[in-house]
Design a protein around this motif. Structure first.
Motif, short mmCIF file in Angstrom:
data_model
loop_
_atom_site.label_atom_id
_atom_site.label_comp_id
_atom_site.label_asym_id
_atom_site.label_seq_id
_atom_site.Cartn_x
_atom_site.Cartn_y
_atom_site.Cartn_z
N GLU A 186 -6.88 -28.76 28.79
CA GLU A 186 -7.96 -27.91 29.26
C GLU A 186 -9.20 -28.24 28.44
O GLU A 186 -9.20 -28.11 27.22
CB GLU A 186 -7.59 -26.44 29.09
CG GLU A 186 -8.63 -25.49 29.59
CD GLU A 186 -8.23 -24.04 29.37
OE1 GLU A 186 -9.11 -23.19 29.55
OE2 GLU A 186 -7.08 -23.77 29.01
N TYR A 187 -10.23 -28.70 29.12
CA TYR A 187 -11.48 -29.07 28.46
C TYR A 187 -12.45 -27.90 28.47
O TYR A 187 -12.34 -27.00 29.30
CB TYR A 187 -12.13 -30.26 29.18
CG TYR A 187 -11.38 -31.55 29.01
CD1 TYR A 187 -11.55 -32.34 27.89
CD2 TYR A 187 -10.50 -32.00 29.99
CE1 TYR A 187 -10.86 -33.52 27.72
CE2 TYR A 187 -9.80 -33.19 29.84
CZ TYR A 187 -10.00 -33.94 28.71
OH TYR A 187 -9.31 -35.12 28.55
N PHE A 188 -13.44 -27.92 27.57
CA PHE A 188 -14.46 -26.89 27.55
C PHE A 188 -15.41 -27.02 28.74
O PHE A 188 -15.75 -26.03 29.37
CB PHE A 188 -15.27 -26.94 26.25
CG PHE A 188 -14.57 -26.30 25.10
CD1 PHE A 188 -14.40 -24.92 25.05
CD2 PHE A 188 -14.06 -27.06 24.07
CE1 PHE A 188 -13.75 -24.31 23.99
CE2 PHE A 188 -13.41 -26.45 23.00
CZ PHE A 188 -13.26 -25.09 22.96
N TYR A 189 -15.88 -28.23 29.02
CA TYR A 189 -16.97 -28.39 29.98
C TYR A 189 -16.61 -29.26 31.20
O TYR A 189 -17.50 -29.72 31.89
CB TYR A 189 -18.18 -28.99 29.29
CG TYR A 189 -18.63 -28.14 28.14
CD1 TYR A 189 -19.18 -26.89 28.36
CD2 TYR A 189 -18.47 -28.57 26.83
CE1 TYR A 189 -19.58 -26.08 27.30
CE2 TYR A 189 -18.87 -27.77 25.77
CZ TYR A 189 -19.41 -26.53 26.01
OH TYR A 189 -19.80 -25.74 24.97
N SER A 190 -15.36 -29.50 31.45
CA SER A 190 -14.97 -30.26 32.63
C SER A 190 -13.65 -29.72 33.17
O SER A 190 -13.10 -28.77 32.65
CB SER A 190 -14.88 -31.75 32.32
OG SER A 190 -13.85 -31.99 31.39
N GLU A 191 -13.14 -30.36 34.20
CA GLU A 191 -11.92 -29.89 34.84
C GLU A 191 -10.69 -30.10 33.96
O GLU A 191 -10.66 -30.97 33.11
CB GLU A 191 -11.72 -30.63 36.16
CG GLU A 191 -12.78 -30.35 37.17
CD GLU A 191 -12.50 -31.04 38.49
OE1 GLU A 191 -11.36 -31.48 38.71
OE2 GLU A 191 -13.44 -31.14 39.28
N ASN A 192 -9.69 -29.28 34.22
CA ASN A 192 -8.41 -29.42 33.54
C ASN A 192 -7.63 -30.57 34.17
O ASN A 192 -7.88 -30.93 35.30
CB ASN A 192 -7.60 -28.14 33.65
CG ASN A 192 -8.35 -26.96 33.09
OD1 ASN A 192 -9.27 -27.11 32.30
ND2 ASN A 192 -7.97 -25.78 33.50
#
Length: 69
Positions: free
Chosen positions: A21-27
């Motif tokens: 799970e990223y902060f600023y993009s898709e999982n």
């Protein structure tokens, strides 16, 4: 129990499920073999500041018998 999946890099049986799970993009969720899970996890550790969570789970294959008492 999950069905037997293929490694997304080398097309052998996958034994691990990698959820990122990223902060600023898709999982992303990818299925990897033993060799590829090591390489991918090293890459992700280098990219650590952009990752919110990282989860590596072993996949239980139908070919592996459950041990019960």
């Amino acid at each position: 129990m999950e069905k037997v999946s293929k490694c997304e890099h080398c097309d052998v049986d996958a034994y691990y499920k990698l959820d990122v799970e990223y902060f600023y993009s898709e999982n992303m969720t990818i299925y990897l073999c033993v060799k590829c899970i090591r390489t991918e996890s090293k890459k992700l550790i280098e990219d650590f500041p952009t990752i919110r969570s990282l989860k590596i789970e072993p996949i239980m294959h139908s070919t592996i018998l459950a041990i019960t008492k």
